[in-house]
Design an enzyme around this catalytic site. Structure first.
Site, PDB file in Angstrom:
ATOM      1  N   PHE A   9       1.945   7.914  -2.943  1.00 50.04           N
ATOM      2  CA  PHE A   9       1.403   7.289  -4.151  1.00 50.04           C
ATOM      3  C   PHE A   9       0.281   6.347  -3.755  1.00 50.04           C
ATOM      4  CE2 PHE A   9       0.929   4.048  -7.379  1.00 50.04           C
ATOM      5  CZ  PHE A   9       0.788   4.830  -8.509  1.00 50.04           C
ATOM      6  N   ASP A  20      -2.152   2.723   3.602  1.00 45.35           N
ATOM      7  CA  ASP A  20      -1.944   2.095   2.302  1.00 45.35           C
ATOM      8  C   ASP A  20      -0.730   1.175   2.436  1.00 45.35           C
ATOM      9  OD1 ASP A  20      -1.120   1.406  -0.235  1.00 45.35           O
ATOM     10  OD2 ASP A  20      -1.510   3.375  -1.118  1.00 45.35           O
ATOM     11  N   LYS A  31      -0.255  -5.898  -4.428  1.00 42.11           N
ATOM     12  CA  LYS A  31       1.086  -6.384  -4.787  1.00 42.11           C
ATOM     13  C   LYS A  31       1.449  -7.791  -4.296  1.00 42.11           C
ATOM     14  CE  LYS A  31       3.127  -2.155  -6.267  1.00 42.11           C
ATOM     15  NZ  LYS A  31       2.492  -0.887  -5.920  1.00 42.11           N
TER      16      LYS A  31
HETATM   17  C1  PLP Z   1       1.465   0.011  -6.344  1.00 39.64           C
HETATM   18  C2  PLP Z   1       0.803   0.865  -5.359  1.00 39.64           C
HETATM   19  C3  PLP Z   1      -0.528   1.278  -5.519  1.00 39.64           C
HETATM   20  C4  PLP Z   1      -1.342   0.967  -6.746  1.00 39.64           C
HETATM   21  O1  PLP Z   1      -1.521  -0.404  -6.937  1.00 39.64           O
HETATM   22  P1  PLP Z   1      -2.018  -0.937  -8.385  1.00 39.64           P
HETATM   23  O2  PLP Z   1      -2.187  -2.414  -8.169  1.00 39.64           O
HETATM   24  O3  PLP Z   1      -0.949  -0.590  -9.362  1.00 39.64           O
HETATM   25  O4  PLP Z   1      -3.299  -0.256  -8.690  1.00 39.64           O
HETATM   26  C5  PLP Z   1      -1.090   2.040  -4.523  1.00 39.64           C
HETATM   27  N1  PLP Z   1      -0.402   2.362  -3.412  1.00 39.64           N
HETATM   28  C6  PLP Z   1       0.864   1.975  -3.225  1.00 39.64           C
HETATM   29  C7  PLP Z   1       1.575   2.346  -1.969  1.00 39.64           C
HETATM   30  C8  PLP Z   1       1.518   1.227  -4.192  1.00 39.64           C
HETATM   31  O5  PLP Z   1       2.798   0.867  -4.022  1.00 39.64           O
END
Ligand code: PLP
Length: 394
Positions: free
Chosen positions: A130, A215, A244
């Site tokens: 994701f 990521d 986050k």
């Molecule tokens: C939450 C998340 C995203 C997206 O972040 P947003 O602030 O919602 O755009 C991307 N990659 C990972 C691994 C995430 O947990």
């Protein structure tokens, strides 16, 4: 017509939270909850941490916003803190995780196309990953459900199964620019990446001159028991992304890179109005300084070991529970059937947890969670899963 003027993009839980402190939340009826979701790995220091609150209040009196066309001491300081505590040298601030990944993808393409003079643009990612909800990052995401109805998708993204080195090698060609992955696939079901696989990915990137982009939007900021998850491994990324937990709930994203990749971005090649505003940076600085001062990542490692051990011991004989997996305080309980009823019942009994895919209950307490709070959560989880399993068999 519905009563709400909001787009129905969320299947919201029927709880209205109005106040939080530390590991506790209260709803509009005055009911208290133990928070094992942390707003999805955001409030890593707990709700309304004093140090961050004080920094924000102070900044509120001074300056909220100015353009990135002017120098910004708070942004300089936040970037320095991140660089001094990681393998990265330079930072670009934005406002969300998706934007941070978007910046990383743009940096990878521009590095090849402008610095190395090669027409490389493809980014390889993994199934179940994701990476966000913008058009580029939902295309990078290795899950079909986020793509439905959004055709045409941008070109230049390829997916291979996680831990399949042969498929990864086969996907590399003269258009490949980068490989991007999470070190624990979080939304995909809390699936940790094997260290040997990560080492092989690094080798492959070195061999072909590809950027390794991690990521760390969910795994970063102490969540897995180190400030950044890659610090568990003997592998350094070229680029990594944060959001986050970086500002305790204030919306901030960051893209961090090694010095070698800095020439890919020059004045005008990337920008955002709100990225790195003084008030957002005050939250970042206070969050990182507090995490370091409190040894929060180390505490998360210890609490994560304890939570995992207690869950494994309490759930080992519960029918339907397959495994407890994760890293630090990013933990998933994998079940053999959908867990939405169990999650609803845990909420009713005062424990807030979230799913990660249909069959996984995800636990994301704050990094400073106590053994007492863990014991309370584990006994509720064991009770609810046991009762639901018994009801199913009856
Ligand atoms: C939450 C998340 C995203 C997206 O972040 P947003 O602030 O919602 O755009 C991307 N990659 C990972 C691994 C995430 O947990």
């Amino acid at each position: 017509m519905s009563d709400s003027a909001l787009f129905p993009t969320y299947a919201r839980f029927p709880i209205t939270l109005v106040k939080g402190k530390g590991s506790r939340l209260w709803d509009d009826q005055g009911k208290e909850y133990l928070d094992f979701a942390s707003g999805l790995a955001v409030t890593n220091l707990g709700h309304v941490p004093d140090a961050v609150k004080n920094a924000l209040v102070k900044q509120l009196d001074e300056l909220w916003h100015m353009s990135n066309l002017f120098s910004n001491p708070n942004q300089e300081k936040a970037a320095r803190l991140l660089a001094d505590n990681s393998c990265a040298d330079t930072v670009f601030f934005c406002n969300s995780g998706a934007e941070a990944n978007e910046a990383a993808i743009k940096l990878a393409r521009r590095y090849h196309q402008k610095v190395r003079g090669e027409e490389r643009y493809e980014v390889i990612t993994f199934t179940q990953s994701f990476h966000g909800r913008t058009l580029a990052t939902l295309t990078a995401t290795g899950q079909d459900k986020v793509k439905e109805g959004f055709l045409p998708l941008p070109a230049g993204f390829v997916h291979v199964p996680l831990h399949d080195l042969k498929a990864l090698e086969a996907a590399v060609n003269d258009r490949t620019a980068a490989v991007m992955l999470e070190l624990v696939q979080a939304e995909g079901g809390v699936i940790p990446v094997d260290p040997d696989f990560l080492r092989e990915v690094r080798k492959l990137c070195d061999k072909h001159g590809l950027l390794l982009i991690l990521d760390e939007i969910q795994t970063g900021m102490g969540r897995t028991g180190k400030l950044f998850a890659h610090q568990h491994y003997d592998v350094e990324p070229d680029v990594f992304t944060l959001a986050k937990g970086i500002a305790s709930g204030f919306p901030v994203g960051a893209m961090l890179a090694k010095e070698k990749f800095v020439p890919a971005f020059t004045a005008g090649s990337h920008a955002t109005t709100f990225g790195g505003t003084p008030i957002a940076m005050a939250a970042v600085i206070a969050t990182i300084e507090t995490m370091l001062k409190e040894n929060a990542p180390q505490k998360a490692a210890e609490a994560g070991d304890y939570l995992t051990a207690q869950l494994r011991a309490s759930l080992q004989d519960v029918p339907g529970v397959i495994e407890v997996r994760g890293k630090g305080l990013l933990i998933g309980i994998l079940c053999d059937a959908p867990v939405s009823e169990q999650i609803g019942e845990l909420h009713r009994r005062g424990l807030l947890v979230v799913p990660a895919g249909p069959n996984v209950i995800r636990l994301l307490p704050n990094l400073l969670v106590t053994h007492e709070e863990i014991d309370a959560a584990v006994s509720l989880i064991a009770a609810v899963l046991t009762e639901k399993a018994a009801a199913k068999q009856a």
